[in-house]
Design an enzyme around this catalytic site. Structure first.
Site, PDB file in Angstrom:
ATOM      1  N   CYS A 391       0.832  -1.201   0.000  1.00  0.00           N
ATOM      2  CA  CYS A 391       0.000   0.000   0.000  1.00  0.00           C
ATOM      3  C   CYS A 391       0.871   1.257   0.000  1.00  0.00           C
ATOM      4  CB  CYS A 391      -0.936  -0.018   1.207  1.00  0.00           C
ATOM      5  SG  CYS A 391      -1.868   1.513   1.428  1.00  0.00           S
ATOM      6  N   CYS A 394       0.458   3.414   3.068  1.00  0.00           N
ATOM      7  CA  CYS A 394       1.233   2.946   4.219  1.00  0.00           C
ATOM      8  C   CYS A 394       2.704   3.313   4.052  1.00  0.00           C
ATOM      9  CB  CYS A 394       1.082   1.430   4.370  1.00  0.00           C
ATOM     10  SG  CYS A 394      -0.614   0.848   4.644  1.00  0.00           S
TER      11      CYS A 394
END
Length: 471
Positions: A391, A394
């Site tokens: 991600c 993230c």
């Protein structure tokens, strides 16, 4: 990859022919198709100072539904004075390899040369205006189309007009079927996508109009880049047989998809736009990066990835509207190793490297998270991030989270991470309030119920303020 920037003064010729002034008195609109450009005479027109406008036959469309209450402008088909012959069969995987290190200008020139009037640029009103600038710099005729969903920002509509005037072109707009939109809104309301996901609305307002547009083409040009979206665009080639849509000849392989800026990073696109003095959407000055429909687009905050401003209430891997659904692959993630750390394997091959790696960040297993949920009297509070290493959102907050963990070391607050994708995702959604990645939870010292961090500001100061308010 370095961008090849060409001066507009060095490109001879105009991209289109001048409209006949006598046509302005005609009562009915006249349409003509592009004629092949004699590039040997381009230099003779280089000194023209006035904008040169072109009129091209609209994109072909599927027949209008019998129950449609309004005619679709895109169903008009103009007389064709010359038909581009069917393109010979080509190995596009090999062509993609051959063009892997080519500049966007070179790729664009190749696409326009190969497909002539049977190719068009898909323009969204965002930074993909770079595609139009590259097409302009080739000196070849080109077509541009856009999907008007009916829910774009006012700034985007104004920008379309600015682009048309700047380049002397007419954008070919595609609209959703009025009956389908009416049925969707009457049955589910104007904002159903906030509750059940954006796919249905996008299918009606974007995907089906796009399908009609592409039925009139043999190829199209998109502004996809590898760095745009986590999990969906990291492997796109510069040219490919479209995996999702069909062209005018119908069937698999009947449509070719060109992605000239696939290997270009976002900052280089913006450097190019500034260098060429290209007009941009005023929304960019308000913090918008990726721009779509007004209800589903918002500015991004510092530390956020550009696509986090789109469909922010959904999983990062779902951030495709359906126009490029061929990018989305089935999730087939194996289990982590015994301590939940390290790379994961898909079909036995390492695909991602773990993130938030620091001695100050504790790696929690499923059992560890279950224990945290059971404890009502913890000896110390915990701050835990639910994440997925693929991600980009993230990844964007990795530095600030690790810095926070090091800052909190020795204060009595434990900082941890829990990988919540793959087989752990269902557990995280049902027990840990996971909505999208990353999700940050604070487990107070004397409560079993975790508190979810409500903001998307993930800088150190904002996260510190959250912890201090609850410690």
């Amino acid at each position: 990859m370095a961008l090849a920037v060409a001066s507009s003064a060095s490109i001879a010729g105009s991209i289109s022919s001048r409209s006949n002034p006598s046509h302005q008195q005609s009562k009915a609109p006249q349409f003509v198709s592009f004629q092949p450009l004699d590039r040997s005479h381009l230099s003779s027109t280089a000194g023209s100072s006035s904008p040169r406008r072109c009129s091209v036959r609209p994109l072909n469309a599927e027949p209008k539904r019998n129950d449609s209450i309004v005619p679709l402008a895109a169903t008009m088909v103009a007389p064709v004075t010359e038909v581009v012959g069917k393109v010979e069969v080509e190995d596009y995987e090999q062509l993609a390899k051959d063009l892997e290190n080519a500049s966007p200008l070179e790729i664009m020139d190749k696409a326009l040369e190969k497909f002539g009037n049977d190719i068009a640029i898909a323009f969204s009103g965002a930074e993909d205006v770079a595609l139009i600038e590259y097409a302009h710099l080739t000196g070849r005729p080109f077509r541009v189309f856009s999907l008007d969903t009916g829910r774009l920002n006012p700034e985007t509509y104004k920008y379309f007009d600015t682009v048309e005037k700047h380049y002397g072109i007419h954008i070919e707009y595609m609209f959703p079927d009025a009956v389908e939109v009416q049925a969707l809104v009457r049955n589910k309301g104007l904002f159903s996508f906030y509750e059940d996901g954006h796919q249905e609305c996008c299918r009606v307002r974007k995907v089906r109009p796009l399908r009609r547009a592409l039925k009139g083409l043999r190829a199209w040009i998109t502004g996809q880049r590898k760095d745009q979206s986590p999990g969906t665009r990291s492997e796109i080639p510069v040219v490919q047989e479209d995996p999702s849509f069909e062209g005018m000849d119908g069937g698999i392989g009947s449509l070719v998809k060109w992605n000239p800026v696939a290997n270009v990073e976002g900052r280089d696109i913006w450097n190019f736009l500034r260098a060429m003095n290209v007009p941009v959407n005023s929304l960019h000055l308000q913090g918008y990066v990726s721009i779509g429909c007004e209800p589903c687009t918002r500015p991004v905050l510092p530390g956020q990835h550009e696509r986090e401003g789109r469909w922010w209430w959904e999983d990062a891997k779902a951030k495709e509207c359906g126009l490029h659904k061929g990018n989305i692959k089935d999730e087939n993630v194996g289990q982590l190793n015994s301590n939940g750390n390290g790379a994961i394997h898909t079909n036995g091959t390492a695909t991602e490297t773990d993130i938030f790696n620091s001695q100050s960040v504790v790696t929690l297993t499923r059992a560890g998270m279950e224990n945290l949920l059971k404890l009502e009297n913890r000896r110390e509070p915990w701050l835990v991030v639910l994440y997925a290493p693929w991600c980009r959102f993230c990844q964007a907050m990795e530095g600030s989270y690790v810095e926070l963990a090091e800052k909190l070391a020795g204060t009595g607050i434990k900082v941890g991470k829990f990988r919540a994708d793959g087989k752990q995702k269902a557990f995280a959604q049902s027990e840990l309030q996971l909505g999208s990645f990353p999700t940050i939870l604070f487990f107070p010292q004397h409560s079993s119920r975790p508190i979810k961090y409500p903001s998307e500001k993930r800088d150190v100061d904002s996260l510190t303020a959250f912890v201090n308010a609850l410690r």
